[in-house]
Scaffold this motif. Structure first.
Motif, PDB file in Angstrom:
ATOM      1  N   VAL A   1      31.744  82.574 -15.289  1.00  0.00           N
ATOM      2  CA  VAL A   1      31.358  83.260 -16.519  1.00  0.00           C
ATOM      3  C   VAL A   1      32.462  84.248 -16.866  1.00  0.00           C
ATOM      4  O   VAL A   1      32.971  84.942 -15.989  1.00  0.00           O
ATOM      5  CB  VAL A   1      30.026  84.025 -16.327  1.00  0.00           C
ATOM      6  N   VAL A   2      32.832  84.309 -18.155  1.00  0.00           N
ATOM      7  CA  VAL A   2      33.830  85.286 -18.570  1.00  0.00           C
ATOM      8  C   VAL A   2      33.107  86.533 -19.081  1.00  0.00           C
ATOM      9  O   VAL A   2      32.157  86.452 -19.857  1.00  0.00           O
ATOM     10  CB  VAL A   2      34.804  84.726 -19.635  1.00  0.00           C
TER      11      VAL A   2
ATOM     12  N   MET B   1      24.420  88.792 -10.568  1.00  0.00           N
ATOM     13  CA  MET B   1      25.540  87.849 -10.490  1.00  0.00           C
ATOM     14  C   MET B   1      25.992  87.774  -9.043  1.00  0.00           C
ATOM     15  O   MET B   1      25.518  88.530  -8.201  1.00  0.00           O
ATOM     16  CB  MET B   1      26.673  88.258 -11.432  1.00  0.00           C
ATOM     17  N   GLY B   2      26.904  86.847  -8.736  1.00  0.00           N
ATOM     18  CA  GLY B   2      27.342  86.642  -7.365  1.00  0.00           C
ATOM     19  C   GLY B   2      28.521  87.497  -6.956  1.00  0.00           C
ATOM     20  O   GLY B   2      28.392  88.408  -6.147  1.00  0.00           O
ATOM     21  N   ARG B   3      29.692  87.216  -7.549  1.00  0.00           N
ATOM     22  CA  ARG B   3      30.876  87.989  -7.162  1.00  0.00           C
ATOM     23  C   ARG B   3      31.902  87.983  -8.281  1.00  0.00           C
ATOM     24  O   ARG B   3      31.944  87.079  -9.104  1.00  0.00           O
ATOM     25  CB  ARG B   3      31.486  87.464  -5.868  1.00  0.00           C
ATOM     26  N   PHE B   4      32.734  89.017  -8.265  1.00  0.00           N
ATOM     27  CA  PHE B   4      33.843  89.099  -9.207  1.00  0.00           C
ATOM     28  C   PHE B   4      35.016  88.305  -8.653  1.00  0.00           C
ATOM     29  O   PHE B   4      35.174  88.195  -7.439  1.00  0.00           O
ATOM     30  CB  PHE B   4      34.276  90.558  -9.405  1.00  0.00           C
ATOM     31  N   THR B   5      35.827  87.760  -9.534  1.00  0.00           N
ATOM     32  CA  THR B   5      37.053  87.079  -9.103  1.00  0.00           C
ATOM     33  C   THR B   5      38.229  87.870  -9.655  1.00  0.00           C
ATOM     34  O   THR B   5      38.068  88.797 -10.460  1.00  0.00           O
ATOM     35  CB  THR B   5      37.123  85.628  -9.634  1.00  0.00           C
ATOM     36  N   LYS B   6      39.425  87.487  -9.257  1.00  0.00           N
ATOM     37  CA  LYS B   6      40.634  88.104  -9.794  1.00  0.00           C
ATOM     38  C   LYS B   6      41.154  87.312 -10.985  1.00  0.00           C
ATOM     39  O   LYS B   6      42.163  87.672 -11.577  1.00  0.00           O
ATOM     40  CB  LYS B   6      41.699  88.208  -8.701  1.00  0.00           C
ATOM     41  N   GLU B   7      40.420  86.240 -11.337  1.00  0.00           N
ATOM     42  CA  GLU B   7      40.821  85.416 -12.486  1.00  0.00           C
ATOM     43  C   GLU B   7      40.437  86.125 -13.787  1.00  0.00           C
ATOM     44  O   GLU B   7      39.476  86.889 -13.830  1.00  0.00           O
ATOM     45  CB  GLU B   7      40.087  84.065 -12.473  1.00  0.00           C
TER      46      GLU B   7
ATOM     47  N   GLN C   1      37.661  89.180 -17.579  1.00  0.00           N
ATOM     48  CA  GLN C   1      37.556  88.875 -16.152  1.00  0.00           C
ATOM     49  C   GLN C   1      36.507  87.777 -15.948  1.00  0.00           C
ATOM     50  O   GLN C   1      35.506  87.721 -16.649  1.00  0.00           O
ATOM     51  CB  GLN C   1      37.139  90.123 -15.375  1.00  0.00           C
ATOM     52  N   ILE C   2      36.749  86.919 -14.995  1.00  0.00           N
ATOM     53  CA  ILE C   2      35.794  85.857 -14.682  1.00  0.00           C
ATOM     54  C   ILE C   2      35.015  86.251 -13.435  1.00  0.00           C
ATOM     55  O   ILE C   2      35.589  86.729 -12.459  1.00  0.00           O
ATOM     56  CB  ILE C   2      36.516  84.513 -14.486  1.00  0.00           C
ATOM     57  N   PHE C   3      33.688  86.082 -13.517  1.00  0.00           N
ATOM     58  CA  PHE C   3      32.848  86.315 -12.348  1.00  0.00           C
ATOM     59  C   PHE C   3      32.016  85.076 -12.091  1.00  0.00           C
ATOM     60  O   PHE C   3      31.962  84.171 -12.916  1.00  0.00           O
ATOM     61  CB  PHE C   3      31.987  87.581 -12.495  1.00  0.00           C
ATOM     62  N   LEU C   4      31.416  85.035 -10.917  1.00  0.00           N
ATOM     63  CA  LEU C   4      30.590  83.897 -10.531  1.00  0.00           C
ATOM     64  C   LEU C   4      29.127  84.316 -10.484  1.00  0.00           C
ATOM     65  O   LEU C   4      28.794  85.398 -10.012  1.00  0.00           O
ATOM     66  CB  LEU C   4      30.993  83.369  -9.151  1.00  0.00           C
TER      67      LEU C   4
END
Length: 91
Positions: free
Chosen positions: A60-61, A79-85, A50-53
């Motif tokens: 960041v992976v 960290m900032g936030r999780f993505t769906k990527e 999962q990639i997060f910001l």
């Protein structure tokens, strides 16, 4: 859990960038760095890949997750936030 507490975890990850085709890639020599889930973290924790910001919007992976005692949370950068990527870690 007390109302002023929140879930914490160490997120071990590798910074990524986009290649010419827009796919997330990481440098094979990149080192793993720790971040933590913060009080204002948005999104949901998934699985490795999962990639997060970060707080500075660096992608960041996620490589692995470790338990983190609430009292030790200030030892790590939030960290900032999780993505769906997500991406394949076996590249």
């Amino acid at each position: 859990m007390a109302k002023d507490k929140y879930d914490t975890a160490i997120l071990n990850g590798i910074p990524v960038h986009e290649d010419a085709s827009g796919q997330a890639v990481f440098d094979p020599d990149a080192k793993v760095h720790p971040w933590r889930i913060g009080k204002h973290t948005k999104g949901k924790l998934g699985k490795p890949g999962q990639i997060f910001l970060t707080g500075q919007n660096q992608k960041v992976v996620l490589v692995s997750v470790e338990k983190l005692a609430f009292k030790d949370r200030h030892d790590y950068t939030p960290m900032g936030r999780f993505t769906k990527e997500s991406m394949d870690l076996n590249q």
